[in-house]
Scaffold this active site. Structure first.
Site, mmCIF file in Angstrom:
data_model
loop_
_atom_site.group_PDB
_atom_site.id
_atom_site.type_symbol
_atom_site.label_atom_id
_atom_site.label_comp_id
_atom_site.label_asym_id
_atom_site.label_seq_id
_atom_site.Cartn_x
_atom_site.Cartn_y
_atom_site.Cartn_z
ATOM 1 N N LYS A 257 -16.482 -1.158 -0.497
ATOM 2 C CA LYS A 257 -15.969 -1.190 -1.879
ATOM 3 C C LYS A 257 -15.579 -2.601 -2.262
ATOM 4 O O LYS A 257 -15.043 -3.341 -1.438
ATOM 5 C CB LYS A 257 -14.762 -0.262 -1.993
ATOM 6 C CG LYS A 257 -14.227 -0.121 -3.418
ATOM 7 C CD LYS A 257 -13.303 1.068 -3.529
ATOM 8 C CE LYS A 257 -11.845 0.705 -3.394
ATOM 9 N NZ LYS A 257 -10.963 1.877 -3.512
ATOM 10 N N GLU B 42 -9.666 6.192 2.656
ATOM 11 C CA GLU B 42 -9.921 4.767 2.481
ATOM 12 C C GLU B 42 -9.521 4.010 3.752
ATOM 13 O O GLU B 42 -8.743 4.503 4.560
ATOM 14 C CB GLU B 42 -9.088 4.246 1.296
ATOM 15 C CG GLU B 42 -9.333 2.798 0.960
ATOM 16 C CD GLU B 42 -8.765 2.392 -0.404
ATOM 17 O OE1 GLU B 42 -7.880 3.082 -0.925
ATOM 18 O OE2 GLU B 42 -9.236 1.360 -0.925
ATOM 19 N N LYS C 159 15.787 15.105 -12.578
ATOM 20 C CA LYS C 159 15.134 15.723 -13.739
ATOM 21 C C LYS C 159 13.605 15.675 -13.573
ATOM 22 O O LYS C 159 13.104 14.828 -12.842
ATOM 23 C CB LYS C 159 15.523 14.982 -15.014
ATOM 24 C CG LYS C 159 16.976 15.174 -15.397
ATOM 25 C CD LYS C 159 17.377 14.217 -16.499
ATOM 26 C CE LYS C 159 17.030 14.788 -17.864
ATOM 27 N NZ LYS C 159 17.577 13.919 -18.951
ATOM 28 N N GLU D 292 -14.762 3.250 -10.018
ATOM 29 C CA GLU D 292 -13.367 3.679 -9.823
ATOM 30 C C GLU D 292 -12.392 3.128 -10.857
ATOM 31 O O GLU D 292 -12.466 1.965 -11.234
ATOM 32 C CB GLU D 292 -12.922 3.227 -8.416
ATOM 33 C CG GLU D 292 -11.442 3.474 -8.115
ATOM 34 C CD GLU D 292 -11.068 3.099 -6.678
ATOM 35 O OE1 GLU D 292 -11.946 3.121 -5.795
ATOM 36 O OE2 GLU D 292 -9.890 2.777 -6.450
ATOM 37 N N GLU E 22 -5.380 7.197 -7.899
ATOM 38 C CA GLU E 22 -4.423 6.550 -6.983
ATOM 39 C C GLU E 22 -3.108 6.210 -7.675
ATOM 40 O O GLU E 22 -2.101 6.008 -7.009
ATOM 41 C CB GLU E 22 -5.035 5.274 -6.376
ATOM 42 C CG GLU E 22 -5.172 4.135 -7.362
ATOM 43 C CD GLU E 22 -5.751 2.864 -6.746
ATOM 44 O OE1 GLU E 22 -6.912 2.891 -6.327
ATOM 45 O OE2 GLU E 22 -5.030 1.865 -6.694
ATOM 46 N N ASN F 35 0.281 0.925 -0.074
ATOM 47 C CA ASN F 35 0.285 -0.411 -0.679
ATOM 48 C C ASN F 35 0.099 -0.271 -2.175
ATOM 49 O O ASN F 35 -0.285 0.780 -2.669
ATOM 50 C CB ASN F 35 -0.827 -1.276 -0.072
ATOM 51 C CG ASN F 35 -2.199 -0.750 -0.449
ATOM 52 O OD1 ASN F 35 -2.642 -0.892 -1.585
ATOM 53 N ND2 ASN F 35 -2.871 -0.096 0.494
ATOM 54 N N TYR G 249 -8.869 -0.330 4.943
ATOM 55 C CA TYR G 249 -8.963 -1.756 4.605
ATOM 56 C C TYR G 249 -9.066 -2.515 5.919
ATOM 57 O O TYR G 249 -8.034 -2.875 6.497
ATOM 58 C CB TYR G 249 -7.709 -2.254 3.892
ATOM 59 C CG TYR G 249 -7.250 -1.464 2.690
ATOM 60 C CD1 TYR G 249 -7.684 -1.793 1.405
ATOM 61 C CD2 TYR G 249 -6.346 -0.422 2.833
ATOM 62 C CE1 TYR G 249 -7.232 -1.083 0.302
ATOM 63 C CE2 TYR G 249 -5.891 0.287 1.737
ATOM 64 C CZ TYR G 249 -6.337 -0.049 0.472
ATOM 65 O OH TYR G 249 -5.878 0.653 -0.604
ATOM 66 N N TYR H 138 -12.168 -8.281 -2.675
ATOM 67 C CA TYR H 138 -11.184 -8.810 -3.628
ATOM 68 C C TYR H 138 -11.618 -10.183 -4.122
ATOM 69 O O TYR H 138 -12.472 -10.850 -3.526
ATOM 70 C CB TYR H 138 -9.806 -8.918 -2.957
ATOM 71 C CG TYR H 138 -9.087 -7.594 -2.868
ATOM 72 C CD1 TYR H 138 -8.122 -7.242 -3.799
ATOM 73 C CD2 TYR H 138 -9.383 -6.687 -1.849
ATOM 74 C CE1 TYR H 138 -7.463 -6.024 -3.726
ATOM 75 C CE2 TYR H 138 -8.740 -5.464 -1.777
ATOM 76 C CZ TYR H 138 -7.769 -5.133 -2.721
ATOM 77 O OH TYR H 138 -7.134 -3.930 -2.653
HETATM 78 O O1 LIG Z 1 -6.251 -3.267 -5.096
HETATM 79 C C1 LIG Z 1 -5.544 -2.267 -5.001
HETATM 80 O O2 LIG Z 1 -4.480 -2.099 -5.651
HETATM 81 C C2 LIG Z 1 -5.962 -1.172 -4.067
HETATM 82 C C3 LIG Z 1 -6.906 -0.240 -4.703
HETATM 83 O O3 LIG Z 1 -7.070 -0.128 -5.894
HETATM 84 C C4 LIG Z 1 -7.718 0.610 -3.829
HETATM 85 O O4 LIG Z 1 -7.591 0.506 -2.620
HETATM 86 O O5 LIG Z 1 -8.499 1.386 -4.362
HETATM 87 MG MG LIG Z 2 -8.402 1.527 -6.379
#
Ligand SMILES: O=C([O-])CC(=O)C(=O)O
Ligand SMILES: [Mg+2]
Length: 389
Positions: free
Chosen positions: A182, A341, A102, A239, A265, A55, A343, A156
């Site tokens: 997280k 990780e 390339k 992070e 990431e 994602n 979710y 979030y």
């Molecule tokens: O919100 C995102 O793009 C996902 C993200 O950074 C993570 O899972 O660490």
């Molecule tokens: Mg992240």
């Protein structure tokens, strides 16, 4: 027995939700689902390998259909086989995908290649009749460890979400067996984020640890201001503070933040990973690396990244990949990464674990399913099968 790739199919699917991190919202997020169809037969069934692109980056249908799938299908099938001639050699398939490309500029194609690479490894392990994590452990003379650390990513921003909703979300993760959670930061003022962090810390108490993720939002000054605030708390990690390619910023932060940091990431090649290690001031005794193979040219490239890490004195156990997919679970169990990780409530049906797998004390145990194990996750496999039929 013949082993040929006879078709590569792609469909772009929504994985949208109204959530927001410090940089983007996910209202229009998509992923590419890929099926690599072979003519190999196992248990009376044609072997099909599946992949998707994690994602955070969007579907890759154009690139896959116009450039990468044709290269795989046009290659002489014999040139894609292993030395025994009884399976596909993923590195040879990778070389075919990358012919006439390339160097540099990795993000342009690394996601498309990573998605196909996932499907190829799934097919290869299925043809070998083994879970991918066991195949990887064998190839690298290691003992597989099916027990893998996982943490719950969420926290979030979304409309109407107040502190009690945030606390409730985190409580839900603890109830499901996680012991590291997280949350996002950087999408509100520092004072508001501090309030959110304190609310979560109060909720989780000593049952769990908290990681925070700024999604690359901060300039150096803001990153340092947050570092000074955050270092007062016992966080699991801080992070992706600044731009993923700003290694000088990352290096400077270590002076202000003695606790663990995590990033990677949004680095999509072993060369970019190497630059992070060379110039980013990351500390192998406490920091974490989050390269996600699905976004960064796949497992063939991830193995090169692990070699780079080894050369620079880093253990694979410092890697906890981004993305929450079963591919990285297999790499973790097979090659000794530090975990993966997860979710629990997002990006379904793509992320997560096979049905019936439970989180206990922050760990899952991989079931022995052939390939990556997608067939064990019924909601995901339904989508995959529809593509291959
Ligand atoms: O919100 C995102 O793009 C996902 C993200 O950074 C993570 O899972 O660490
Ligand atoms: Mg992240």
């Amino acid at each position: 027995m013949s082993v040929r790739i006879v078709d590569v199919r792609e469909i772009t699917k929504p994985i949208s939700s109204p959530i927001r991190n410090a940089y983007i919202d996910f209202t229009k997020m998509t992923t590419s689902l890929v099926a690599v169809v072979t003519d190999a037969v196992r248990d009376g069934k044609r072997v099909v390998g599946y992949g998707f692109n994690s994602n955070g980056r969007y579907g890759q249908g154009g690139l896959i259909r116009e450039r990468f799938a044709p290269r795989l299908l046009e290659a002489d099938p014999k040139t894609l086989l292993n030395s025994g001639g009884d399976n596909i050699d993923p590195d040879k398939a990778w070389a075919a995908l990358m012919s006439n490309e390339k160097p540099g500029g990795h993000g342009e194609r690394s996601v498309a290649v990573g998605t196909i690479d996932m499907a190829i490894w799934d097919a290869v392990a299925k043809i070998a009749g083994k879970p991918l994590f066991r195949l990887l452990a064998e190839r690298h003379n290691r003992k597989a460890d099916p027990r893998v650390f996982v943490y719950a990513a969420g926290g979030y921003y979304y409309p109407g979400k107040d502190l009690s909703a945030l606390r409730g979300e985190m409580r839900g993760y603890l109830d499901r067996g996680y012991n590291v959670v997280k949350m996002k930061i950087g999408g509100a003022s520092i004072a508001e984020d501090q309030e959110r962090i304190e609310a979560v810390l109060k909720e989780i108490g000593n049952q769990a640890q908290l990681a925070v993720d700024a999604n690359g939002r901060f300039d150096l000054e803001t990153g340092i201001a947050y570092a000074k605030m955050l270092r007062e708390y016992p966080l699991f990690w801080y992070e992706e503070v600044g731009d993923p390619l700003d290694f000088q910023l990352q290096a400077a932060l270590a002076e202000f933040y003695p606790g663990p940091m995590a990033t990677g990431e949004n680095l999509f090649s072993h060369q970019d990973a190497r630059n992070l290690i060379r110039y980013g001031g990351m500390r192998p005794d406490r920091d974490w690396l989050q390269f996600d193979c699905a976004l960064s040219y796949g497992l063939c490239e991830y193995l090169r990244t692990l070699d780079v890490l080894k050369t620079h004195g880093w253990s694979p156990s410092r890697c906890i990949p981004h993305g929450g997919h079963q591919m990285s679970l297999n790499i973790a169990a097979g090659l000794g990464l530090g975990g993966n990780e997860s979710y629990p409530d997002l990006f379904q049906p793509y992320g997560g674990f096979p049905d019936g797998v439970r989180v206990e004390n922050g760990h899952i145990t991989m079931p022995d399913l052939p390939g990556i194990g997608f067939e064990g996750k019924s909601d995901l496999y339904r989508e995959m099968k529809a593509l291959a039929e």
